[in-house]
Write a protein that holds these residues in place. Structure first.
Motif, PDB file in Angstrom:
ATOM      1  N   LYS A 135       0.830  -1.210   0.000  1.00  0.00           N
ATOM      2  CA  LYS A 135       0.000   0.000   0.000  1.00  0.00           C
ATOM      3  C   LYS A 135       0.864   1.260   0.000  1.00  0.00           C
ATOM      4  O   LYS A 135       0.591   2.214  -0.741  1.00  0.00           O
ATOM      5  CB  LYS A 135      -0.927  -0.010   1.210  1.00  0.00           C
ATOM      6  N   LEU A 136       1.912   1.274   0.812  1.00  0.00           N
ATOM      7  CA  LEU A 136       2.763   2.457   0.906  1.00  0.00           C
ATOM      8  C   LEU A 136       3.593   2.659  -0.364  1.00  0.00           C
ATOM      9  O   LEU A 136       3.796   3.795  -0.800  1.00  0.00           O
ATOM     10  CB  LEU A 136       3.667   2.361   2.131  1.00  0.00           C
ATOM     11  N   PHE A 137       4.061   1.567  -0.957  1.00  0.00           N
ATOM     12  CA  PHE A 137       4.785   1.705  -2.226  1.00  0.00           C
ATOM     13  C   PHE A 137       3.868   2.309  -3.294  1.00  0.00           C
ATOM     14  O   PHE A 137       4.269   3.219  -4.041  1.00  0.00           O
ATOM     15  CB  PHE A 137       5.332   0.359  -2.703  1.00  0.00           C
ATOM     16  N   ASN A 138       2.656   1.822  -3.371  1.00  0.00           N
ATOM     17  CA  ASN A 138       1.718   2.361  -4.347  1.00  0.00           C
ATOM     18  C   ASN A 138       1.400   3.824  -4.053  1.00  0.00           C
ATOM     19  O   ASN A 138       1.220   4.636  -4.968  1.00  0.00           O
ATOM     20  CB  ASN A 138       0.438   1.534  -4.356  1.00  0.00           C
ATOM     21  N   GLN A 139       1.369   4.164  -2.779  1.00  0.00           N
ATOM     22  CA  GLN A 139       1.045   5.539  -2.384  1.00  0.00           C
ATOM     23  C   GLN A 139       2.084   6.541  -2.887  1.00  0.00           C
ATOM     24  O   GLN A 139       1.750   7.691  -3.184  1.00  0.00           O
ATOM     25  CB  GLN A 139       0.950   5.608  -0.856  1.00  0.00           C
ATOM     26  N   ILE A 140       3.328   6.119  -2.994  1.00  0.00           N
ATOM     27  CA  ILE A 140       4.395   7.055  -3.374  1.00  0.00           C
ATOM     28  C   ILE A 140       4.712   7.006  -4.864  1.00  0.00           C
ATOM     29  O   ILE A 140       5.701   7.611  -5.308  1.00  0.00           O
ATOM     30  CB  ILE A 140       5.686   6.795  -2.568  1.00  0.00           C
ATOM     31  N   ALA A 176       8.795   2.949  -5.946  1.00  0.00           N
ATOM     32  CA  ALA A 176       7.486   2.300  -5.848  1.00  0.00           C
ATOM     33  C   ALA A 176       7.448   1.035  -6.697  1.00  0.00           C
ATOM     34  O   ALA A 176       7.032  -0.035  -6.222  1.00  0.00           O
ATOM     35  CB  ALA A 176       6.398   3.271  -6.287  1.00  0.00           C
ATOM     36  N   LYS A 177       7.858   1.155  -7.944  1.00  0.00           N
ATOM     37  CA  LYS A 177       7.807   0.006  -8.839  1.00  0.00           C
ATOM     38  C   LYS A 177       8.744  -1.102  -8.371  1.00  0.00           C
ATOM     39  O   LYS A 177       8.374  -2.291  -8.372  1.00  0.00           O
ATOM     40  CB  LYS A 177       8.163   0.441 -10.263  1.00  0.00           C
ATOM     41  N   ALA A 178       9.954  -0.730  -7.978  1.00  0.00           N
ATOM     42  CA  ALA A 178      10.921  -1.737  -7.519  1.00  0.00           C
ATOM     43  C   ALA A 178      10.428  -2.417  -6.248  1.00  0.00           C
ATOM     44  O   ALA A 178      10.603  -3.641  -6.078  1.00  0.00           O
ATOM     45  CB  ALA A 178      12.279  -1.085  -7.271  1.00  0.00           C
ATOM     46  N   GLY A 179       9.831  -1.646  -5.332  1.00  0.00           N
ATOM     47  CA  GLY A 179       9.340  -2.228  -4.089  1.00  0.00           C
ATOM     48  C   GLY A 179       8.223  -3.226  -4.329  1.00  0.00           C
ATOM     49  O   GLY A 179       8.216  -4.323  -3.740  1.00  0.00           O
ATOM     50  N   ILE A 180       7.282  -2.870  -5.206  1.00  0.00           N
ATOM     51  CA  ILE A 180       6.183  -3.793  -5.501  1.00  0.00           C
ATOM     52  C   ILE A 180       6.703  -5.007  -6.259  1.00  0.00           C
ATOM     53  O   ILE A 180       6.303  -6.149  -5.980  1.00  0.00           O
ATOM     54  CB  ILE A 180       5.079  -3.064  -6.298  1.00  0.00           C
ATOM     55  N   ALA A 216      -4.129  -3.857  -9.058  1.00  0.00           N
ATOM     56  CA  ALA A 216      -4.662  -3.477 -10.368  1.00  0.00           C
ATOM     57  C   ALA A 216      -4.191  -2.083 -10.760  1.00  0.00           C
ATOM     58  O   ALA A 216      -3.775  -1.843 -11.913  1.00  0.00           O
ATOM     59  CB  ALA A 216      -6.187  -3.536 -10.346  1.00  0.00           C
ATOM     60  N   GLU A 217      -4.242  -1.148  -9.825  1.00  0.00           N
ATOM     61  CA  GLU A 217      -3.761   0.208 -10.097  1.00  0.00           C
ATOM     62  C   GLU A 217      -2.276   0.201 -10.447  1.00  0.00           C
ATOM     63  O   GLU A 217      -1.844   0.864 -11.407  1.00  0.00           O
ATOM     64  CB  GLU A 217      -3.995   1.106  -8.883  1.00  0.00           C
TER      65      GLU A 217
END
Length: 532
Positions: free
Chosen positions: A206-211, A219-223, A389-390
């Motif tokens: 959630k936090l990776f997507n938030q940033i 964000a992309k690397a974290g997810i 999905a987002e």
């Protein structure tokens, strides 16, 4: 900020829910002149109860701003320093202080199970506080009453520390035995180690997507790292990170919306715009989300004439004596009544909102109607699916966004079914065939949309699914601008980009008191760090 060093026996923990009708917390403080050794199995459930209670006003305010509910001032974008003061003060002086005690004492005793849970709860709470307020005390706040004027830190700095804290909590969970006893000392997950690990990873997601707008590479690397390593996430509704309320009126442990609405005087109107969003799109959740106290009440701001009597956002019209007429909360998420009454003016083309089997009559609700055993959904299976999905649509991360979109809707509809049929609530479940058909209907709309329309479909369905958690809807809207919301009729201010600080904090904290007015004014128009 003083530590709470003693609470009542565990057998009372289930009764320590907040007395919502008077907005006061149960007093669980010990005599400071007679301190006792903290008992971890008593402190842990206290933190979970106070977490749900302390977030009440924040959730209420953001639910109004996001047009899930209505109030005469907040829906007009007005806020002041008292609106969220209780939430701010309670989070710092009660919930987070108790969590720090668990971390300190658990580390001393090498009870890594308690430490892991406390760190993950701490990370969740502080992440929300950054999302709501932006810059807040963090490092100094953990020092309790040894620091009388905690320094404010930037939201971006705190987020970086929270990623580290989550990893620490996950590492602690892997140390030694994870043996919470009794298991009821963990109200949320009953001492389930795997569940807390899934929660921690889902929080990171959630936090990776938030940033993603301000730190896209991170964000992309974290997810990607979470998904490629098969880090366990919340993947079923049974794994939801959520707080379930009880059924008793005295002592109070019912859902706060039930306590506020199922009485003669009511705190809210339902949002007419949100009602019409569901009604006009043939969404079966309308009978679960709202209950009509009358079948046909038509006024200037209720054009449907079918009993769904709410208020449009920003409506400044004075409130008449209409508590027995206005629509109110339903079985989800508040544990109220299911609306099985015939609805006027249903389009002949409707498939999901029909009058088939609707044989009841509306009634004026009282506190004996509905069990109140609702839910506060913090991070759910449905939310995880929509987040993925987002991320897939906007960052190209792994996963089929269409399938994740479908899974998110399905998961939330099944959550509605769960609340409808447990702990004294009484509502018919949405049949599996209905859920399948509804998801197929929304999928057809998704398939017909372009790239921007697909993201809008995801965020719209997530917005509808987030009824009951205005905080996450508020986060999503500031990040994506979706779904498009009607402008307030008579706004008193621009849309708030942050919540107002506690006036107590502003007036007593020497690090900011000399610029309190400027800080408070800036809250309305200053984006949080991840909002680009």
């Amino acid at each position: 900020m003083r530590f709470i060093v003693s609470i009542r026996r565990l057998s009372l923990v289930g009764l320590l829910f907040i007395s919502w009708s008077c907005n006061k917390f149960v007093d669980i403080n010990a005599d400071p002149n007679n301190p006792v050794t903290p008992v971890l199995e008593l402190l842990l459930p206290a933190t979970q109860v106070s977490m749900a209670g302390s977030l009440r006003d924040v959730n209420q305010g953001t639910s109004i701003v996001m047009q899930h509910l209505y109030s005469s001032t907040t829906s007009r974008n007005f806020q002041d320093g008292t609106d969220y003061q209780q939430s701010w003060n309670a989070l710092y002086t009660q919930t987070l202080n108790d969590i720090e005690i668990i971390i300190r004492e658990g580390t001393r005793l090498q009870r890594w199970d308690y430490v892991a849970i406390a760190k993950l709860q701490k990370a969740y709470i502080y992440s929300l506080m950054v999302d709501m307020w932006g810059d807040i005390p963090y490092t100094d706040a953990a020092k309790g009453n040894t620091i009388s004027d905690p320094a404010f830190e930037s939201g971006a700095t705190i987020y970086d520390k929270l990623f580290v804290l989550i990893d620490e909590g996950l590492a602690d969970a892997a140390k030694g035995n994870f043996a919470i006893q009794p298991t009821t000392a963990d109200i949320i997950y009953r001492g389930d180690k795997a569940a807390w690990i899934r929660m921690g990873n889902s929080l990171k997601l959630k936090l990776f997507n938030q940033i993603r707008l301000v730190q896209p590479d991170k964000a992309k690397a974290g997810i990607a790292a979470l998904l490629s390593s098969n880090a366990p996430l919340i993947t079923t509704n049974a794994q939801d990170f959520a707080f379930r309320f009880g059924t008793t009126e005295t002592p109070a442990n019912r859902h706060p919306w039930h306590r506020a609405e199922y009485q003669a005087g009511k705190s809210y109107y339902m949002s007419q715009g949100f009602i019409e969003r569901l009604f006009n799109t043939d969404d079966p959740r309308i009978r679960y989300y709202f209950y009509r106290q009358t079948s046909n009440y038509t006024v200037g701001f209720t054009p449907t004439g079918n009993g769904y009597f709410g208020r449009y956002t920003g409506d400044a019209t004075a409130s008449p004596n209409d508590n027995a007429l206005k629509a109110t909360v339903g079985v989800y998420p508040a544990g109220g009544l299911y609306d099985n009454c015939p609805i006027n003016n249903i389009p002949a083309t409707n498939v999901f909102v029909t009058n088939s089997g609707a044989t009841s009559a509306p009634k004026v609700v009282t506190n004996s109607d509905g069990a109140g055993s609702g839910v506060f959904p913090f991070i759910t299976n449905a939310m995880v699916k929509f987040i993925l999905a987002e991320a897939a649509l906007t960052m190209g991360t792994t996963g089929d966004p269409k399938q994740l979109f479908q899974d998110g809707i399905t998961a939330q509809l099944n959550s509605v079914n769960t609340i409808s049929t447990t702990s004294g609530n009484s509502a018919p479940v949405l049949p599996a065939a209905t859920i399948t058909a509804f998801v197929a209907n929304r999928t057809a709309q998704y398939d017909a949309a372009d790239a921007a329309g697909k993201l809008n479909a995801v965020m719209t369905q997530k917005y509808i699914a987030l009824y009951g958690n205005g905080m996450e809807a508020y986060n999503d809207y500031r990040r994506t601008g979706l779904p498009v919301l009607p402008a307030p009729i008579a706004p008193l201010n621009v849309f708030p980009l942050r919540l107002t600080y506690s006036i107590t904090e502003l007036s007593t904290n020497a690090t900011i008191s000399d610029k309190a007015d400027q800080l408070q004014t800036a809250q309305q128009t200053t984006p949080v760090f991840w909002d680009k």
